[in-house]
Design a protein around this motif. Structure first.
Motif, PDB file in Angstrom:
ATOM      1  N   LEU A  77       0.826  -1.212   0.000  1.00  0.00           N
ATOM      2  CA  LEU A  77       0.000   0.000   0.000  1.00  0.00           C
ATOM      3  C   LEU A  77       0.859   1.260   0.000  1.00  0.00           C
ATOM      4  N   ARG A 110      -7.085   8.600  -1.900  1.00  0.00           N
ATOM      5  CA  ARG A 110      -7.643   7.243  -1.740  1.00  0.00           C
ATOM      6  C   ARG A 110      -6.573   6.260  -1.263  1.00  0.00           C
ATOM      7  N   ALA A 111      -5.382   6.345  -1.857  1.00  0.00           N
ATOM      8  CA  ALA A 111      -4.292   5.441  -1.460  1.00  0.00           C
ATOM      9  C   ALA A 111      -3.892   5.696  -0.011  1.00  0.00           C
ATOM     10  N   ASP A 160      -5.813   6.989   2.394  1.00  0.00           N
ATOM     11  CA  ASP A 160      -6.897   6.533   3.265  1.00  0.00           C
ATOM     12  C   ASP A 160      -6.912   5.008   3.398  1.00  0.00           C
ATOM     13  N   GLU A 161      -6.616   4.314   2.305  1.00  0.00           N
ATOM     14  CA  GLU A 161      -6.554   2.850   2.354  1.00  0.00           C
ATOM     15  C   GLU A 161      -5.408   2.398   3.256  1.00  0.00           C
ATOM     16  N   TRP A 162      -4.278   3.058   3.163  1.00  0.00           N
ATOM     17  CA  TRP A 162      -3.134   2.737   4.018  1.00  0.00           C
ATOM     18  C   TRP A 162      -3.474   2.982   5.479  1.00  0.00           C
ATOM     19  N   SER A 181      -6.437   3.005   6.925  1.00  0.00           N
ATOM     20  CA  SER A 181      -7.399   1.976   7.370  1.00  0.00           C
ATOM     21  C   SER A 181      -6.699   0.647   7.623  1.00  0.00           C
ATOM     22  N   HIS A 182      -5.807   0.277   6.731  1.00  0.00           N
ATOM     23  CA  HIS A 182      -5.062  -0.973   6.896  1.00  0.00           C
ATOM     24  C   HIS A 182      -4.228  -0.928   8.175  1.00  0.00           C
TER      25      HIS A 182
END
Length: 144
Positions: A31, A54-55, A57-59, A61-62
């Motif tokens: 990520l 988006r990238a 936010d994904e990181w 969350s992970h």
């Protein structure tokens, strides 16, 4: 640092005694590398702020799920230095949330890039080599 792995190569991720923790670390690095590639693209004059957001936010969350899972395992199995390790997670998440908020407020690729390319990799490798390594040695008696 290569174009394919702009932040960390999989070979640079310290291996520890619990396979599921290693898997999580590899997912996290993938990520971060995706985010890093987008930041390099922005530096080269082709920014995509929405994709970067988006990238990021994904990181985030992970990482939240990663730390929650690790904290839960340490508590369930009575890992003695749990408070120290959990506090490190809290501090790291506070920093990551601050960086995330900064991106969403300012869309500054240099600010985010400094964290992604400099601050985070040093912290990550140190954390995995020290706290996660000791934790995984302890947890390997209970989990894979």
């Amino acid at each position: 640092m290569s174009e394919q792995h702009p932040v960390l190569a999989p070979a640079d991720i310290p291996s520890i005694a619990v396979g599921s923790m290693n898997d999580t670390h590899h997912q996290e690095v993938a990520l971060v590398n995706t985010l890093g590639a987008l930041l390099l693209q922005a530096r080269d004059g082709n920014p995509d702020p929405d994709a970067i957001g988006r990238a990021l936010d994904e990181w985030v969350s992970h990482t939240e799920a990663h730390f929650e899972r690790e904290n839960r395992l340490m508590q369930e199995h009575g890992f003695p230095p749990y408070p120290v390790h959990a506090q490190e997670h809290t501090s790291a998440l506070d920093n990551l949330h601050r960086i995330q908020a900064g991106w969403h407020d300012r869309h500054d690729p240099d600010e985010l890039g400094d964290y992604v390319f400099n601050t985070w990799p040093q912290w990550f490798q140190m954390h995995v080599n020290s706290m996660d390594n000791v934790t995984a040695q302890f947890l390997s008696n209970f989990v894979d």
